[in-house]
Design a protein around this motif. Structure first.
Motif, mmCIF file in Angstrom:
data_model
loop_
_atom_site.group_PDB
_atom_site.id
_atom_site.type_symbol
_atom_site.label_atom_id
_atom_site.label_comp_id
_atom_site.label_asym_id
_atom_site.label_seq_id
_atom_site.Cartn_x
_atom_site.Cartn_y
_atom_site.Cartn_z
ATOM 1 N N VAL A 13 41.011 148.279 30.883
ATOM 2 C CA VAL A 13 40.562 148.895 32.132
ATOM 3 C C VAL A 13 40.368 150.389 31.909
ATOM 4 O O VAL A 13 40.988 150.978 31.007
ATOM 5 N N PRO A 14 39.556 151.042 32.750
ATOM 6 C CA PRO A 14 39.423 152.500 32.652
ATOM 7 C C PRO A 14 40.592 153.185 33.345
ATOM 8 O O PRO A 14 41.210 152.628 34.269
ATOM 9 N N GLU A 15 40.896 154.377 32.910
ATOM 10 C CA GLU A 15 41.961 155.171 33.532
ATOM 11 C C GLU A 15 41.706 155.308 35.032
ATOM 12 O O GLU A 15 40.572 155.509 35.465
ATOM 13 N N GLY A 16 42.771 155.145 35.821
ATOM 14 C CA GLY A 16 42.655 155.263 37.271
ATOM 15 C C GLY A 16 42.438 153.934 37.986
ATOM 16 O O GLY A 16 42.557 153.864 39.215
ATOM 17 N N SER A 73 53.238 138.507 40.657
ATOM 18 C CA SER A 73 52.215 139.510 40.364
ATOM 19 C C SER A 73 52.853 140.876 40.139
ATOM 20 O O SER A 73 53.894 141.189 40.702
ATOM 21 N N LEU A 74 52.184 141.664 39.303
ATOM 22 C CA LEU A 74 52.529 143.071 39.112
ATOM 23 C C LEU A 74 51.251 143.875 39.272
ATOM 24 O O LEU A 74 50.255 143.584 38.610
ATOM 25 N N PHE A 75 51.275 144.860 40.174
ATOM 26 C CA PHE A 75 50.137 145.731 40.378
ATOM 27 C C PHE A 75 50.495 147.134 39.881
ATOM 28 O O PHE A 75 51.595 147.625 40.130
ATOM 29 N N ILE A 76 49.552 147.730 39.170
ATOM 30 C CA ILE A 76 49.709 149.103 38.705
ATOM 31 C C ILE A 76 48.590 149.921 39.325
ATOM 32 O O ILE A 76 47.403 149.646 39.092
ATOM 33 N N ARG A 77 48.970 150.903 40.139
ATOM 34 C CA ARG A 77 47.964 151.785 40.752
ATOM 35 C C ARG A 77 47.727 152.995 39.855
ATOM 36 O O ARG A 77 48.633 153.418 39.118
ATOM 37 N N ASP A 78 46.517 153.559 39.956
ATOM 38 C CA ASP A 78 46.186 154.781 39.206
ATOM 39 C C ASP A 78 46.655 154.644 37.752
ATOM 40 O O ASP A 78 47.454 155.449 37.255
ATOM 41 N N SER A 79 46.176 153.631 37.086
ATOM 42 C CA SER A 79 46.651 153.336 35.734
ATOM 43 C C SER A 79 46.372 154.502 34.777
ATOM 44 O O SER A 79 45.357 155.209 34.908
ATOM 45 N N GLN A 80 47.291 154.688 33.849
ATOM 46 C CA GLN A 80 47.241 155.787 32.887
ATOM 47 C C GLN A 80 47.203 155.229 31.471
ATOM 48 O O GLN A 80 47.708 154.124 31.229
ATOM 49 N N PRO A 81 46.669 155.984 30.525
ATOM 50 C CA PRO A 81 46.691 155.519 29.121
ATOM 51 C C PRO A 81 48.109 155.183 28.643
ATOM 52 O O PRO A 81 48.286 154.284 27.826
#
Lengths: 110, 111
Positions: A13-16, A73-81
């Motif tokens: 996925v892309p960052e964010g 489920s696990l959700f990650i918001r504003d994903s980071q490298p």
């Protein structure tokens, strides 16, 4: 059928982006649900721990358990490298013996 | 608080040789686990100790694997003789209540 099923990915996925990671389980006696994060060449570390159904939020991470559909489920918001890792779900019954999924490999691209 | 310590970090042996891994859990943690993690899979529980007693060793291949925790603190896991399919990361974890804390693992390669 494995007791805990998890798509191994890989997921890129892309960052964010918002990331959604999922597992299903088959044993209705499971009461404890965990998400572990494992970086390359490291041991797993506990991210989220949920007892029975419901949601739990910790910063950018939200864990959900739906016992009616046996879905985790696990959700990650504003994903980071720095979130790039393998995410393992695990479930347990009253004996607390963890049953693990295969893990989903996540890459967050800057 | 110091984490779970394991040694060695890496080990390469030939099949039919023997190997031993060492684990020092977090101080005060009564429960200690040894897991085997094959590449691309989740950890598989090999043995669980409560203090120095075995709680679960149902998935330990007892013809070649052995483990001990003599004084209820440190633990060793031994493989004798090793097979090619034993190549994996061996993880040690300890817990006080519900949360398991993992060490960095020992990566074993059997040639």
């Amino acid at each position: 059928q494995k007791e805990v099923e998890q798509d191994p990915g890989p997921l890129s996925v892309p960052e964010g982006a918002i990331v959604s990671l999922n597992c299903t389980y088959s044993n209705s006696a499971f009461q404890y649900f965990m998400w572990y994060r494992q970086y390359s060449r490291k041991g797993p570390e506990l991210l989220m721990y949920t007892y029975s159904s419901g949601n739990k939020e910790d910063g950018r991470f939200t864990a959900q358990v739906d016992k009616s559909s046996k879905y985790i489920s696990l959700f990650i918001r504003d994903s980071q490298p720095s979130d790039s890792a393998t995410y393992l779900c695990a479930s347990a019954g009253n004996n607390r013996k963890l049953i693990w999924g295969l893990g989903t490999s996540l890459a967050v691209n800057p | 608080e110091a984490g779970v310590a394991q040694s060695p970090r890496y080990k390469i042996i030939e099949k039919r040789q023997s190997v031993a891994f060492w684990c020092n859990p977090i101080s005060g943690h009564a429960t200690l686990y040894w897991y085997q993690q094959i590449l691309g899979q989740g950890p598989k529980l090999l043995i669980q100790f409560q203090n120095n007693g075995v709680v679960d060793d149902s998935q330990l291949p007892k013809d070649r694997f052995s483990a001990e925790r003599l004084k209820g603190v440190d633990s060793t896991l031994k493989i004798q003789p090793a097979k090619l399919e034993d190549s994996a990361v061996y993880l040690c974890a300890s817990s006080l209540n519900n949360e398991q804390f993992f060490g960095p693992g020992t990566r074993l390669t059997v040639l």
